[in-house]
Design an enzyme around this catalytic site. Structure first.
Site, PDB file in Angstrom:
ATOM      1  N   SER A 195     -52.121 -32.297 -33.590  1.00 50.04           N
ATOM      2  CA  SER A 195     -51.903 -33.717 -32.999  1.00 50.04           C
ATOM      3  C   SER A 195     -52.277 -33.797 -31.357  1.00 50.04           C
ATOM      4  CB  SER A 195     -50.375 -34.285 -33.264  1.00 50.04           C
ATOM      5  OG  SER A 195     -49.565 -33.374 -32.666  1.00 50.04           O
ATOM      6  N   LYS A 196     -51.861 -34.917 -31.132  1.00 48.00           N
ATOM      7  CA  LYS A 196     -52.098 -35.267 -29.627  1.00 48.00           C
ATOM      8  C   LYS A 196     -51.283 -34.282 -28.810  1.00 48.00           C
ATOM      9  CE  LYS A 196     -54.006 -39.487 -27.688  1.00 48.00           C
ATOM     10  NZ  LYS A 196     -54.129 -40.732 -28.209  1.00 48.00           N
TER      11      LYS A 196
END
Ligand code: GLU
Length: 474
Positions: free
Chosen positions: A248-249
């Site tokens: 994820s980010k």
């Protein structure tokens, strides 16, 4: 002729629907490294048929990312949207040869069939009702329905390939229904375009993410229907976050260009990306050239790779260590320029780089370490309490003496150190007491490389002026 014996041609085929993230860059790198290892060709193909989601910015981001990582391609970028005529031609050919057919099933009929199958505990799949051999007597195209085109998937047998990463994979044709290869508006679908392109572009090795593994048997069947031999496939494992969850980010599912901005070296990024799933013995730090000479797709680990941000910092630091002071300075230069610093106003950048190189993991950190060489320091009195603590009356009284010493000594690191010591001795202080006050006065920061070295580099005039003005303000 099987594709394994042809000159190697690989491709990177991104869909330009977002930035080029780590996983995509890793895929590009492996396809590139494989081509270079085998003195073959590497092709860039932009899969932009999803017009809703494809953007010119995303295309640019892919080109920028590849340029930064120096993944040079021999052909392309091809754009699928510019190849529509070719797809239509092959669609017509498949229809004419009986490998594809028009299907007039409406969405409602398809939904009803699905519901029935699910209720019967079956896997929802198209039942082949418009396959020419299944047409019932009197079954005619209903008026007003624009048909889709479906591929006539073989009904029996199986499709198998020796995946270069995952080993042999075999899927029964009974598992595969007749894939839609053109929508009712006549636009070709994803899997079909990939097949036409891989054939036209004479791709010998398809190296891509394993999210495409389910497409492969269908693509192989279409390639065979077109009278060709499929390429060799290698499906790369997913890249997970450090905690084993989807990247994820938070973990680094950001554009590779973000790492460029953060001051990672492209060769470090290449090294780091290569280690996401691939290894050459115990080698952790290697050059692009070594990667190319060692790269063997059989050594890609089929298990998911994990992104480790600390490791990336370490790899970057290791590559920084391998640069000469001059080369490092040239990498650092644009970071300082972007921060608005005037390098000509300060000491030679290579000397500054030499002084701080062991203290930082990235060029951005290095910029933050060295800015005071090129701009006046933040007012020392703004460095909170800490500064007040070091600026005792005793130290304040010693500084004019130090200024005097600094006026007459040879401006060398040794002489500066000696001057600090002798003033301290004269004033009944310990040298570090003076150093701890001089540092914030001159640099504006509480920590720096050894202060005598910093002062030597900054130059006599600058140092004296900064101490004087700092004293006046504090
Ligand atoms: N365009 C696909 C993607 O970005 C890749 C297709 C392929 O490599 O076959 O995931």
């Amino acid at each position: 002729m099987s594709s394994a014996s042809l000159p190697v041609r690989t491709r990177f085929a991104p869909s330009p629907t977002g930035f080029l993230h780590l996983g995509g860059a890793r895929t590009a790198l492996f396809a590139w490294a494989f081509a270079r290892r085998h003195e073959g060709q590497f092709i860039l193909r932009i899969e932009d048929t999803d017009v809703e989601r494809s953007t010119p910015e995303a295309i640019q981001a892919i080109l920028d990312g590849m340029a930064w990582l120096e993944l040079d391609y021999d052909e392309g970028p091809y754009h699928q949207m510019q190849r529509m005529d070719r797809y239509r031609e092959v669609l017509a050919q498949m229809l004419a040869q009986g490998h594809a057919y028009h299907c007039y099933m409406s969405v409602q009929e398809l939904d009803a069939l699905r519901a029935e199958q699910v209720a019967d505990g079956e896997k929802p799949r198209y039942d082949g009702r418009w396959r020419p051999e299944n047409l019932k007597q009197g079954q005619r195209p209903p008026p007003g329905i624009a048909p889709v085109i479906r591929f006539k998937n073989p009904l029996s047998g199986s499709v198998a390939w020796d995946d270069q990463v995952k080993g042999r994979i075999e899927i029964a044709n009974a598992e595969l229904d007749d894939l839609i290869i053109a929508r009712s508006d006549e636009t070709p679908t994803y899997n079909f375009c990939v097949v036409v392109d891989d054939l036209d572009m004479k791709i010998t090795h398809v190296i891509r993410g394993d999210d495409h593994v389910n497409n492969t048997p269908r693509q192989i069947n279409m390639i065979r229907a077109l009278g060709a031999e499929p390429p060799v496939y290698g499906h790369l494992p997913t890249v997970l976050g450090s905690d084993g969850t989807k990247l994820s980010k938070r973990h680094g599912a950001v554009s590779v260009m973000h790492y460029a901005d953060e001051g990672f070296l492209p060769e470090a990024m290449v090294n780091f990306l290569a280690r996401l799933g691939w290894a050459h013995g115990d080698d952790e730090i290697f050059t692009r050239e070594q990667l190319v000479s060692w790269f063997d797709i059989a050594h890609v680990n089929p298990a998911p790779a994990r992104f480790d941000a600390d490791k990336l910092l370490w790899v970057n630091h290791e590559h920084i260590k391998r640069l000469t002071d001059e080369a490092l300075a040239e990498r650092l230069r644009p970071f300082l320029e972007r921060a608005g610093l005037e390098i000509s106003r300060g000491p030679p950048l290579a000397s500054v780089a030499a002084l701080v190189r062991d203290r930082v993991a990235t060029l951005a950190e290095m910029r933050d370490e060295v800015h005071y060489f090129y701009e006046p320091p933040q007012n020392a009195s703004q460095i909170p309490e800490k500064f007040a603590k070091v600026m005792t009356d005793g130290v304040r009284a010693a500084l004019p003496d130090l200024l005097e010493e600094f006026e007459r000594i040879d401006w060398t690191r040794e002489a500066i150190g000696a001057a600090i010591k002798s003033v301290a001795a004269r004033k009944g202080l310990k040298p570090p007491q003076i150093m701890m006050a001089v540092r914030p006065l001159v640099t504006g920061v509480p920590q720096s490389p050894p202060i005598d070295a910093v002062l030597a580099l900054l130059g006599r005039e600058t140092v004296r002026a900064r101490i004087k003005s700092g004293l006046a303000l504090s």
